[in-house]
Design a protein around this motif. Structure first.
Motif, PDB file in Angstrom:
ATOM      1  N   ASP A  24     175.413  53.779  50.054  1.00  0.00           N
ATOM      2  CA  ASP A  24     175.864  52.476  49.583  1.00  0.00           C
ATOM      3  C   ASP A  24     176.162  51.537  50.737  1.00  0.00           C
ATOM      4  N   PRO A  77     179.312  62.899  46.881  1.00  0.00           N
ATOM      5  CA  PRO A  77     179.995  61.589  46.882  1.00  0.00           C
ATOM      6  C   PRO A  77     179.950  60.909  48.247  1.00  0.00           C
ATOM      7  N   LEU A  91     177.673  61.382  50.587  1.00  0.00           N
ATOM      8  CA  LEU A  91     176.309  60.917  50.823  1.00  0.00           C
ATOM      9  C   LEU A  91     176.045  59.583  50.113  1.00  0.00           C
ATOM     10  N   TYR A  92     176.488  59.547  48.859  1.00  0.00           N
ATOM     11  CA  TYR A  92     176.264  58.318  48.079  1.00  0.00           C
ATOM     12  C   TYR A  92     177.031  57.140  48.671  1.00  0.00           C
TER      13      TYR A  92
END
Lengths: 114, 914
Positions: free
Chosen positions: A61, A54, A56-57
Motif C-alpha cells: 500500500d 498484513p 506485506l499488504y
C-alpha cells in the motif's frame, strides 16, 4: 517473549525493514519470506506468520513493494513481491538509521552488533 | 495434496470475513508450500495437515488485517506525449485566467487600454479599407476613369470637369475607350400630380451611355434609350429607390407617370435599385441628357462644363486614352470664349485620365493616411503601456517563475506561459475594441462631412474582423516578449535566495526598471508627437475660422428662392423687390438684398471679353472674371469693404449708363492705377454679361476688397458686380435668386419671419437651403474641424496614458529604491533632497522623451503642411506649448511618488519592513 510497547514498536519497524532487506536480494513470495526470517535470525525473531501478510499488504500500500502473480510450469501461480524504487530508498534510509543507532548504542553502552 | 481453499473460505466466513479470491489464493499457495515443506521435513500427512490447520487458524484469527486495498489508479497520470502540448496550453490558459482574476485592477486597465487602442485602429482601418482599398461597386471598375481637361495647364472653375467640345470630339468613334458618359448636378423642384407640396430634389442629368458603362440594371421599368435626352425631346427620368419609396409609395405602376421638374414635364421610365448610387448617395433622380454641340442656335457658341467618365478598352492604357482625347480635342471646334471664362485660358487643351476610384478619393486620401499614422502611434503607446504594466507584474512574479523553472519548466515553457497570459489580455482587449469599433462605425456617418466619399463601402466585414484579430495577436506578442526577454536572464539561485528589499542583487528588478523607463520615454515622445500634430491642426482650424474672407459672416441669414422657369425676368425682379421691401421693415433687419451669387452657394456666372489694356493701350487683353448680379443693398448686407469709389445703388437704373463695381484682383490685374472712372467698351463676342444698354460703355464706379468664394486658401479671382436693374432680361431669365439678410441679433431667429413673408408673397414657392452665413462657413470647415478633433482626441488619450504610465514607473522605482532612500535619509539627506532624487529621475525620462518627440515632430510635420493654414509646420508656439504641457504633466506625475519617497522612515526601510 515479553511484549512491551517499545518492543512492539521495535518489532514492527524491524519487521518491515527485514522484509525490505530480504526483497532487496531478489523477489520472493510470502512463504519464502517467513522461512528466511526465521532461519536467518536463528529463531530469535519468531515471526508471527499472522502478521506477515498484513505487513506485506501494508508495505504494498505504501508503495514500497509491489506484488504480482507469477505462473511457472508445473506450479500453481504464486504471488511474488519485489522492491520498488521508493522501497529501495526507504531501505537505504532505514539501514542508515539502524547503523547510526547501533553506533550510538555502542558508544554509550558498548553494545556492538554482530 | 489436500485442498485448503474451501477450508480457508469457510474459516473466514465463519468469522464473518471475506478477504477476496486473491488473498485466498495467496494463502492457499502458502499453505501448500508449508504442507510440502513439512512433509519434506519428515512429517507425515496428518502432522503436516495439522501444521497447516494451525497456520490457517492464525490467519483467520487476524482476519481484519488481511486486506489489500485495491490498486488505485496513480494520482497523476503521465499524459501521452501527443497530448502534452495541448494540455499544457489549456493549463496555461486556466492559470492565466486565474492570475488575471486575482489582479482585476491590472486586468481591467490592460484590457481597457488595449480595447481603446485596437478599437481606434480598427475603426480607422475600416475607413481605409472601405474608402481607399475596396474596388468600386461596378463591374470592371478598374477600367473606369474620370476624364478632366486643363487649358494651358489651368483647371476649370469647377474642378474635375471637361467641356462639351472635348467630349463631343472624342465621343465619335473613339479608339481607346468603349464608352463615354457625362453628367452634371442640379437641384430641381419636383411637383407630383396629386401630391400638394413641391419638393426640392437633387437631380443628375446623365447621358444614357452611363448605365451601360456602369453595368446597371433597373429595378422597375427600363433605362434611357440612346436617343433620349436630346434637346427638344420629351424629358424622361429615372427614380432612385429611396425617392420611389418615399414619394411614390414604392408602387411599380409609377412607370409611365408624369412628373414636373421646374415646371417641365418628365415621364418616369423606371426605378433604380437601392444599391445604385451615382455619382454619390445624394442623387435622387436621373434625367436623360445629351451633351450639346459647340455651335448652338443661330451660330452662338455653346460652352458647357460638366463631369465625364470613360471605360477603357481592354488593353488600352491611361496614357494612350489621354493622348487620343487630347489630340481629338485640339483638332475639334471649341467654344473658346466660354473656355476663357471658365479656365482663364483658351488653350492648348490637355485631357487627363484618372482611375475612377482614385479620382473619387483623392481629396481625402492624404488626411486618411495622416490619421492612420496617428492612430498607429496611439496603438504603439497603448501597447507599450500594457507591456510596461506586465513588466511591473513580472517583478512580483519572478519568484513564482523561478520556482517553476527550478521544478523543471523549460525556458520555452515559461515564455509560453507569459505569451498565453498576454494573448488573453490582448484578445480580450481586441474583442472589446472590436465592439467599440462597431459602435463607432455606427455613428461615423453622422460625424463625417456629408461629402465624404464612399461611406457606403465603410463597413465591418470579414477583412476588418480579421484585421482586429491579427492586431490583437501582434500586440499580445509584443507585450509578452518584453517580460519574456527579461525572464530569459533569470538567475534561479539568486532569485530564490533573494532578500525582498535588497538594493543590490535585485538585478532583475533593476533591468526591468530601466526597460520601463525607456518605454516611458517612448510614450512621452509619442504623446509629444500627437500633441504637436493636434496643436498645429487646431491652430490651423482656428485660423481658418477667423480668416478674413472679405465679408462679415456674422448675423447674416441666407436662403435660395428657386423661381419657376416660366417666370419672366420682370416678374422675378418685381417679386424680389417686394420681398426685400417687406424685409426691410421687419424690426431687427438692417439690410436685405438678393443676388445671383453667394460664397459657398454659387459663384454666379463667368464673364469673358476682350478690351484694351489701360497700361498698354495698343494691346488687347483677354479678360475673364466671375460676375455677380446684385441688388443695391448687397454690399452693405455682406459688409464688403469699399476701397475706392462707390458701390452700386438705387441711382443705377435702367436708364442710367451701365455701372460696374470690381474687386481688387480685377483692378490690379486689368485696370492699372486708376480704376475708378475707367470705361470698358461694349464689344461683340462677349461671354457672360449683357446689359440692357448695349451701346454705352461700362463705367467702373467702385472697387471693393476681394471676397473669398469658397476656401480661404483658394486663389483669388477677378470679380465684377452689376445691378439687376441694368442687366438685360435675357441674362437673368433663369437665375435662382439668393437672399441675403443682415440682422441685428441672432439671424436664425428670423427664419420663421422669412418663411412667412415668402409664403405671402410667393405662395407656390418654397425656400431652399436656409442657413446663416456663419453656418455655411462652419460647414465648409467641416473637414479641418474633424481632423483637428480626431487628432486632439488621440493626443489627449496618449497624454493620459503617458501621465498614468509615468506615475506608475516612478512609484515602482521609488519602491525599488526604498532601502537606498532610507540609507540616504539616515545619513542626513533632507526631504528636499529625496524629492529631487525622484524628480531627477523623472526629469531624465521626460527630457529624453520630449526631445525625441520634438525632433521627430520637427522632421515629420512637413507632411502636415497640406492641412495647415496660417500656421507654420514648425510653429514655435505649438512646439513650445506642448513641451511646457508635457513638463507640467511630468511634474504632476512626480508629486505622489516624491512625497512617498520623502516619507520613507529610514528605520523601517533599513529593517526591510517598509
Amino acid at each position: 517473549m515479553a511484549t512491551t510497547s517499545l518492543e512492539r514498536e521495535l518489532k514492527r519497524g524491524s519487521t518491515e525493514v527485514l522484509i525490505l532487506a530480504l526483497l532487496d536480494e531478489r523477489q520472493r513470495h510470502g512463504y519464502d519470506i517467513s522461512r528466511l526470517i526465521d532461519k536467518r535470525s536463528g529463531g530469535t525473531i519468531t515471526f508471527h506468520t499472522a502478521s506477515l501478510y498484513p505487513t506485506l499488504y501494508r508495505l504494498e500500500d505504501k508503495g514500497l513493494i509491489e506484488g504480482r502473480w507469477v505462473e511457472r510450469a508445473g506450479q500453481r501461480r504464486r504471488r511474488y513481491y519485489r522492491l520498488t524504487p521508493a522501497g529501495r530508498k526507504m531501505l537505504f534510509e532505514q539501514r542508515t538509521i539502524w547503523e547510526t543507532f547501533f553506533l550510538a548504542l555502542d558508544r554509550v553502552a558498548r553494545i556492538s552488533h554482530a | 495434496m489436500p485442498e485448503w481453499k474451501s477450508l480457508l473460505r469457510a474459516s473466514f466466513a465463519a468469522g464473518g470475513h471475506d478477504p477476496g479470491d486473491d488473498i485466498i489464493e495467496e494463502l492457499n499457495a502458502h499453505a501448500e508450500i508449508a504442507y510440502e515443506s513439512a512433509r519434506a521435513d519428515g512429517c507425515d500427512a496428518a502432522e503436516a495437515g495439522r501444521r497447516v490447520d494451525a497456520l490457517i487458524h492464525t490467519w483467520t484469527r487476524d482476519a481484519e488485517s488481511l486486506r489489500r486495498r485495491p490498486k488505485r489508479a496513480p494520482a497523476v497520470v503521465a499524459p501521452s506525449a501527443e497530448r502534452v502540448r495541448l494540455a499544457g496550453i489549456i493549463q496555461d490558459v486556466r492559470y492565466a485566467i486565474r492570475l488575471l482574476r486575482r489582479g482585476p485592477g491590472f486586468a481591467a486597465l490592460a484590457i481597457l487600454t488595449m480595447a481603446l487602442g485596437i478599437g481606434a485602429t480598427t475603426t480607422l482601418w475600416s475607413v481605409v479599407n472601405g474608402v481607399l482599398l475596396k474596388p468600386l461597386p461596378w463591374p470592371e471598375a478598374d477600367r473606369l476613369v474620370r476624364v478632366t481637361e486643363t487649358r494651358d495647364g489651368r483647371a476649370g472653375r469647377v474642378r474635375g470637369t471637361v467641356m462639351n467640345g472635348t467630349f463631343v470630339a472624342w465621343a465619335d468613334h473613339p479608339g481607346t475607350i468603349d464608352a463615354l458618359a457625362g453628367w452634371t448636378r442640379q437641384t430641381r423642384t419636383m411637383t407630383v400630380r396629386g401630391r400638394g407640396e413641391p419638393s426640392r430634389v437633387p437631380a443628375v442629368p446623365l447621358t444614357p451611355s452611363a448605365f451601360a458603362m456602369l453595368g446597371a440594371r433597373p429595378l422597375v421599368g427600363r433605362l434611357f434609350a440612346a436617343d433620349e435626352g436630346a434637346r427638344g425631346a420629351p424629358g424622361v427620368a429615372l427614380l432612385s429607390y429611396g425617392l420611389w419609396r418615399e414619394q411614390f409609395g414604392g408602387r411599380p405602376e409609377v412607370v409611365g407617370e408624369a412628373v414636373q421638374l421646374d415646371d417641365q414635364p418628365y415621364t418616369i421610365v423606371g426605378v433604380m435599385p437601392r444599391a445604385f448610387e451615382f455619382p454619390d448617395r445624394e442623387a435622387r433622380l436621373w434625367t436623360a441628357w445629351t451633351v450639346p454641340g459647340v455651335v448652338g442656335e443661330q451660330g452662338a457658341q455653346v460652352g458647357v462644363i460638366f463631369s465625364a467618365m470613360a471605360r477603357l478598352r481592354t488593353g488600352a492604357t491611361l496614357a494612350q486614352a489621354a493622348a487620343e482625347a487630347t489630340a481629338r480635342a485640339r483638332a475639334a471646334p471649341d467654344s473658346a470664349l466660354v473656355a476663357m471664362a471658365l479656365f482663364g485660358a483658351k488653350g492648348p487643351i490637355d485631357v487627363q485620365m484618372t482611375p475612377a476610384r482614385e479620382a473619387l478619393t483623392a481629396d481625402v486620401r492624404p488626411a486618411i493616411l495622416v490619421l492612420l499614422a496617428a492612430v498607429a502611434l496611439l496603438l504603439v503607446t497603448a501597447t507599450a503601456n500594457v507591456a510596461s504594466l506586465q513588466l511591473a507584474r513580472a517583478t512580483t512574479r519572478r519568484r513564482e517563475l523561478a520556482v517553476r523553472a527550478s521544478l523543471g519548466a523549460g525556458q520555452s515553457r515559461l515564455i509560453r506561459q507569459l505569451l498565453v497570459e498576454n494573448a488573453i489580455v490582448g484578445l480580450s482587449g481586441g474583442a472589446a475594441g472590436f465592439g467599440f469599433a462597431v459602435a463607432l462605425l455606427h455613428i461615423l456617418p453622422s460625424v463625417l462631412p456629408v461629402d465624404f466619399p464612399r461611406m457606403d463601402a465603410v463597413t465591418i466585414d470579414m477583412d476588418v474582423a480579421a484585421f482586429a484579430l491579427a492586431l490583437s495577436l501582434v500586440t499580445s506578442v509584443a507585450c509578452g516578449m518584453i517580460p519574456a526577454w527579461h525572464m530569459r536572464r533569470l538567475n534561479l539561485v539568486e532569485t530564490l535566495a533573494e532578500d525582498g528589499v535588497a538594493p543590490v542583487g535585485g538585478t532583475l528588478r533593476l533591468s526591468i526598471a530601466r526597460t520601463r523607463a525607456c518605454i516611458m520615454a517612448g510614450q512621452l515622445a509619442v504623446a509629444c508627437m500627437l500633441l504637436i500634430g493636434a496643436a498645429l491642426l487646431t491652430r490651423s482650424f482656428v485660423a481658418l475660422m477667423r480668416a478674413d474672407r472679405g465679408y462679415d459672416p456674422v448675423n447674416v441669414l441666407t436662403a435660395r428662392l428657386p423661381l419657376p422657369a416660366g417666370y419672366a425676368a420682370e416678374r422675378r425682379l418685381q417679386l424680389l423687390d417686394r420681398l426685400i421691401e417687406r424685409l426691410h421693415v421687419v424690426p431687427g433687419v438692417t439690410h436685405a438684398a438678393y443676388s445671383t451669387a453667394l460664397p459657398f452657394v454659387s459663384a454666379g456666372g463667368f464673364a469673358a471679353f476682350t478690351m484694351r489694356s489701360p497700361r498698354n493701350p495698343g494691346v488687347e487683353m483677354d479678360v475673364q472674371a466671375t460676375q455677380r448680379i446684385v441688388s443695391p443693398d448687397y454690399f452693405a448686407a455682406m459688409r464688403l469693404r469699399l476701397v475706392a469709389g462707390r458701390t452700386l445703388s438705387v441711382t443705377d437704373t435702367a436708364v442710367t449708363p451701365p455701372a460696374i463695381v470690381v474687386n481688387q484682383s480685377f483692378a490690379r490685374k486689368y485696370l492699372g492705377d486708376h480704376p475708378i472712372g475707367f470705361h470698358i467698351p461694349q464689344r461683340r463676342g462677349r461671354a457672360g454679361i449683357r446689359f440692357r444698354d448695349d451701346r454705352t460703355d461700362w463705367e467702373v464706379v467702385g472697387v471693393v476688397d476681394d471676397m473669398r468664394q469658397d476656401n480661404v486658401d483658394a486663389a483669388l479671382q477677378p470679380e465684377l458686380f452689376a445691378s439687376f436693374t441694368q442687366i438685360a432680361p435675357v441674362g437673368i431669365r433663369n437665375f435662382d435668386p439668393i437672399l441675403v439678410i443682415r440682422t441685428a441679433a441672432d439671424p436664425a431667429s428670423y427664419v420663421p419671419t422669412l418663411r412667412t413673408l415668402v409664403r405671402e408673397e410667393a405662395p407656390a414657392m418654397a425656400l431652399d437651403s436656409v442657413m446663416t452665413m456663419e453656418d455655411r462657413v462652419m460647414t465648409s470647415l467641416a473637414r479641418p474641424r474633424l481632423y483637428a478633433a480626431v487628432l486632439v482626441g488621440f493626443a489627449v488619450f496618449a497624454l493620459l496614458i503617458a501621465g498614468v504610465g509615468l506615475f506608475g514607473v516612478l512609484s515602482y522605482s521609488v519602491a525599488l529604491r526604498t532601502r537606498e532612500i532610507g540609507v540616504r535619509t539616515a545619513l542626513g539627506a533632507q526631504a528636499r533632497d529625496i524629492v529631487w532624487l525622484v524628480l531627477g529621475q523623472a526629469a531624465v525620462i521626460a527630457v529624453i522623451g520630449i526631445a525625441v518627440g520634438l525632433w521627430t515632430s520637427f522632421a515629420g510635420s512637413r507632411y502636415l503642411s497640406a492641412f495647415l493654414y496660417g500656421v507654420d509646420p514648425h510653429d514655435a508656439v505649438s512646439f513650445g506649448a506642448v513641451s511646457a504641457l508635457l513638463l507640467v504633466v511630468t511634474i504632476a506625475a512626480c508629486l505622489v511618488p516624491a512625497r512617498r519617497a520623502a516619507r520613507v522612515d529610514p528605520l523601517q526601510a533599513l529593517r526591510g519592513r517598509w
